[in-house]
Write a protein that holds these residues in place. Structure first.
Motif, PDB file in Angstrom:
ATOM      1  N   VAL A  28      -7.630   1.228   7.644  1.00  0.00           N
ATOM      2  CA  VAL A  28      -7.050   0.574   6.710  1.00  0.00           C
ATOM      3  C   VAL A  28      -8.352  -1.185   6.544  1.00  0.00           C
ATOM      4  O   VAL A  28      -7.158  -1.965   7.670  1.00  0.00           O
ATOM      5  CB  VAL A  28      -5.837   0.585   5.657  1.00  0.00           C
ATOM      6  N   LEU A  29      -8.767  -1.724   5.726  1.00  0.00           N
ATOM      7  CA  LEU A  29      -9.109  -3.184   5.024  1.00  0.00           C
ATOM      8  C   LEU A  29      -8.888  -4.103   4.167  1.00  0.00           C
ATOM      9  O   LEU A  29      -7.995  -3.420   3.472  1.00  0.00           O
ATOM     10  CB  LEU A  29     -10.525  -3.064   5.157  1.00  0.00           C
ATOM     11  N   LEU A  30      -8.630  -4.797   4.631  1.00  0.00           N
ATOM     12  CA  LEU A  30      -7.260  -6.078   3.775  1.00  0.00           C
ATOM     13  C   LEU A  30      -7.938  -7.177   4.186  1.00  0.00           C
ATOM     14  O   LEU A  30      -8.273  -7.975   4.776  1.00  0.00           O
ATOM     15  CB  LEU A  30      -6.044  -6.183   5.057  1.00  0.00           C
ATOM     16  N   GLU A  37      -4.809 -17.584  10.117  1.00  0.00           N
ATOM     17  CA  GLU A  37      -3.425 -17.662   9.414  1.00  0.00           C
ATOM     18  C   GLU A  37      -3.009 -16.352   8.961  1.00  0.00           C
ATOM     19  O   GLU A  37      -1.946 -15.215   9.770  1.00  0.00           O
ATOM     20  CB  GLU A  37      -3.764 -18.000   8.355  1.00  0.00           C
ATOM     21  N   ALA A  38      -4.349 -15.014   8.750  1.00  0.00           N
ATOM     22  CA  ALA A  38      -3.931 -14.175   8.525  1.00  0.00           C
ATOM     23  C   ALA A  38      -3.075 -12.753   9.821  1.00  0.00           C
ATOM     24  O   ALA A  38      -2.429 -12.552   9.629  1.00  0.00           O
ATOM     25  CB  ALA A  38      -4.811 -13.281   7.871  1.00  0.00           C
ATOM     26  N   VAL A  39      -3.621 -13.295  11.130  1.00  0.00           N
ATOM     27  CA  VAL A  39      -3.408 -12.554  12.077  1.00  0.00           C
ATOM     28  C   VAL A  39      -2.230 -13.641  12.798  1.00  0.00           C
ATOM     29  O   VAL A  39      -1.431 -12.808  13.206  1.00  0.00           O
ATOM     30  CB  VAL A  39      -4.838 -13.055  13.207  1.00  0.00           C
ATOM     31  N   GLY A  40      -2.085 -14.540  12.469  1.00  0.00           N
ATOM     32  CA  GLY A  40      -0.358 -15.082  12.528  1.00  0.00           C
ATOM     33  C   GLY A  40       0.534 -14.070  12.373  1.00  0.00           C
ATOM     34  O   GLY A  40       1.255 -14.356  12.550  1.00  0.00           O
ATOM     35  N   PHE A  41       0.289 -14.653  10.554  1.00  0.00           N
ATOM     36  CA  PHE A  41       1.680 -13.582   9.564  1.00  0.00           C
ATOM     37  C   PHE A  41       1.624 -12.718  10.268  1.00  0.00           C
ATOM     38  O   PHE A  41       2.723 -11.948  10.692  1.00  0.00           O
ATOM     39  CB  PHE A  41       0.530 -13.856   8.276  1.00  0.00           C
ATOM     40  N   TYR A  42       0.237 -11.161  10.958  1.00  0.00           N
ATOM     41  CA  TYR A  42       0.709  -9.959  11.392  1.00  0.00           C
ATOM     42  C   TYR A  42       1.282  -9.956  12.574  1.00  0.00           C
ATOM     43  O   TYR A  42       2.125  -9.338  12.728  1.00  0.00           O
ATOM     44  CB  TYR A  42      -0.687  -9.319  10.799  1.00  0.00           C
ATOM     45  N   GLU A  43       0.815 -10.459  12.883  1.00  0.00           N
ATOM     46  CA  GLU A  43       1.470 -11.018  14.749  1.00  0.00           C
ATOM     47  C   GLU A  43       3.370 -11.312  14.248  1.00  0.00           C
ATOM     48  O   GLU A  43       3.711 -10.695  15.302  1.00  0.00           O
ATOM     49  CB  GLU A  43       1.121 -12.255  15.719  1.00  0.00           C
ATOM     50  N   ARG A  44       3.331 -12.221  13.917  1.00  0.00           N
ATOM     51  CA  ARG A  44       5.180 -12.565  13.304  1.00  0.00           C
ATOM     52  C   ARG A  44       5.662 -11.127  12.701  1.00  0.00           C
ATOM     53  O   ARG A  44       7.183 -10.810  12.979  1.00  0.00           O
ATOM     54  CB  ARG A  44       5.067 -13.815  12.575  1.00  0.00           C
ATOM     55  N   ALA A  45       4.887 -10.538  12.061  1.00  0.00           N
ATOM     56  CA  ALA A  45       4.775  -9.594  10.810  1.00  0.00           C
ATOM     57  C   ALA A  45       5.528  -7.622  12.721  1.00  0.00           C
ATOM     58  O   ALA A  45       6.073  -6.857  12.161  1.00  0.00           O
ATOM     59  CB  ALA A  45       4.713  -9.167   9.901  1.00  0.00           C
ATOM     60  N   GLY A  46       5.103  -8.496  13.608  1.00  0.00           N
ATOM     61  CA  GLY A  46       5.254  -7.230  14.736  1.00  0.00           C
ATOM     62  C   GLY A  46       3.874  -6.456  15.101  1.00  0.00           C
ATOM     63  O   GLY A  46       3.895  -5.277  16.190  1.00  0.00           O
ATOM     64  N   PHE A  47       2.689  -6.582  14.438  1.00  0.00           N
ATOM     65  CA  PHE A  47       1.128  -5.710  14.583  1.00  0.00           C
ATOM     66  C   PHE A  47       1.095  -7.054  15.903  1.00  0.00           C
ATOM     67  O   PHE A  47       0.740  -8.066  16.503  1.00  0.00           O
ATOM     68  CB  PHE A  47       0.189  -6.312  13.456  1.00  0.00           C
ATOM     69  N   PRO A  82      -0.012 -13.893  -5.565  1.00  0.00           N
ATOM     70  CA  PRO A  82       1.135 -12.895  -4.996  1.00  0.00           C
ATOM     71  C   PRO A  82       0.561 -11.994  -5.640  1.00  0.00           C
ATOM     72  O   PRO A  82      -0.392 -11.202  -5.912  1.00  0.00           O
ATOM     73  CB  PRO A  82       1.613 -13.536  -5.824  1.00  0.00           C
ATOM     74  N   PRO A  83       1.525 -10.746  -4.624  1.00  0.00           N
ATOM     75  CA  PRO A  83       0.521  -9.236  -5.037  1.00  0.00           C
ATOM     76  C   PRO A  83       1.030  -9.488  -6.381  1.00  0.00           C
ATOM     77  O   PRO A  83       1.482  -9.351  -7.302  1.00  0.00           O
ATOM     78  CB  PRO A  83       2.061  -8.735  -3.817  1.00  0.00           C
ATOM     79  N   ILE A 126       6.872  -5.884   1.935  1.00  0.00           N
ATOM     80  CA  ILE A 126       6.431  -7.573   2.476  1.00  0.00           C
ATOM     81  C   ILE A 126       5.088  -7.802   1.817  1.00  0.00           C
ATOM     82  O   ILE A 126       4.348  -6.468   1.875  1.00  0.00           O
ATOM     83  CB  ILE A 126       6.170  -8.414   3.670  1.00  0.00           C
ATOM     84  N   ALA A 127       4.602  -9.024   1.256  1.00  0.00           N
ATOM     85  CA  ALA A 127       3.175  -9.053   0.784  1.00  0.00           C
ATOM     86  C   ALA A 127       2.775 -10.639   1.681  1.00  0.00           C
ATOM     87  O   ALA A 127       3.558 -11.512   2.099  1.00  0.00           O
ATOM     88  CB  ALA A 127       3.516  -9.488  -0.747  1.00  0.00           C
ATOM     89  N   ASP A 128       1.637 -10.178   2.606  1.00  0.00           N
ATOM     90  CA  ASP A 128       1.072 -11.562   3.446  1.00  0.00           C
ATOM     91  C   ASP A 128       0.609 -12.722   1.976  1.00  0.00           C
ATOM     92  O   ASP A 128       0.773 -12.301   0.532  1.00  0.00           O
ATOM     93  CB  ASP A 128      -0.497 -10.567   3.966  1.00  0.00           C
ATOM     94  N   PRO A 129      -0.517 -13.665   2.221  1.00  0.00           N
ATOM     95  CA  PRO A 129      -0.643 -14.233   1.149  1.00  0.00           C
ATOM     96  C   PRO A 129      -1.360 -14.722   0.271  1.00  0.00           C
ATOM     97  O   PRO A 129      -1.624 -15.312  -0.048  1.00  0.00           O
ATOM     98  CB  PRO A 129      -0.722 -15.727   2.662  1.00  0.00           C
ATOM     99  N   TRP A 130      -1.886 -13.128   0.543  1.00  0.00           N
ATOM    100  CA  TRP A 130      -3.214 -12.547   0.130  1.00  0.00           C
ATOM    101  C   TRP A 130      -2.755 -11.453  -1.045  1.00  0.00           C
ATOM    102  O   TRP A 130      -3.452 -11.122  -2.244  1.00  0.00           O
ATOM    103  CB  TRP A 130      -4.597 -12.836   0.766  1.00  0.00           C
TER     104      TRP A 130
END
Length: 149
Positions: A28-30, A37-47, A82-83, A126-130
């Motif tokens: 799934v492409l996001l 910044e994205a990698v840091g966000f998603y790692e904090r989210a458990g990925f 925002p989403p 949740i929503a990421d910053p994008w």
């Protein structure tokens, strides 16, 4: 890309009674504005990051033990937003969505809403910053349908 009213490019090799088989998800492409910044966000989210290729502007995040994952793709002019509503959502299965909500909040990630009951158990988003929306859902009400840890 074929336009409206035009046949898809494979139409001349397949008859009306033939089809192709969907085998499963690849990735799934996001789209994200900043890969780091994205990698840091998603790692904090458990990925967990499976690989990261900064020169190509992509990073693959693992989802459990499955081969497909979330592929983050940097889009240089894509800023924070925002989403949009409605927005496509990607949900992943977790053992306990309410515990996931607590862990996400503890990691500084804002929930779109409090965990809510769904037909199979509980879910939280949740929503990421994008503006990409991810959900975490469990099968506590229907464990026979869920994955076995």
């Amino acid at each position: 890309m074929p336009g409206f009213g035009r046949s898809p490019p494979y139409a001349d090799v397949m008859s009306d009674d033939e089809s192709y088989e969907l085998l499963g998800f690849d990735n799934v492409l996001l789209p994200v504005g900043d890969l780091g910044e994205a990698v840091g966000f998603y790692e904090r989210a458990g990925f967990t990051t499976g690989f990261r290729l900064d020169e190509a502007g992509i990073a693959l995040l693992k989802v459990g033990g499955e081969t497909p994952g979330l592929l983050l793709r940097q889009e240089d002019e894509f800023g924070h937003r925002p989403p949009p509503w409605p927005s496509p959502r990607v949900w992943v299965e977790v053992p306990d969505a309410r515990a996931a909500a607590e862990a996400l909040t503890a990691a500084g990630i804002t929930l779109l809403d409090e965990p809510s009951p769904v037909a199979t158990g509980w879910a939280v988003e949740i929503a990421d910053p994008w503006g990409n929306v991810l959900g975490f859902t469990d099968y506590s009400k229907r464990p026979e349908l869920g994955r076995r840890p």
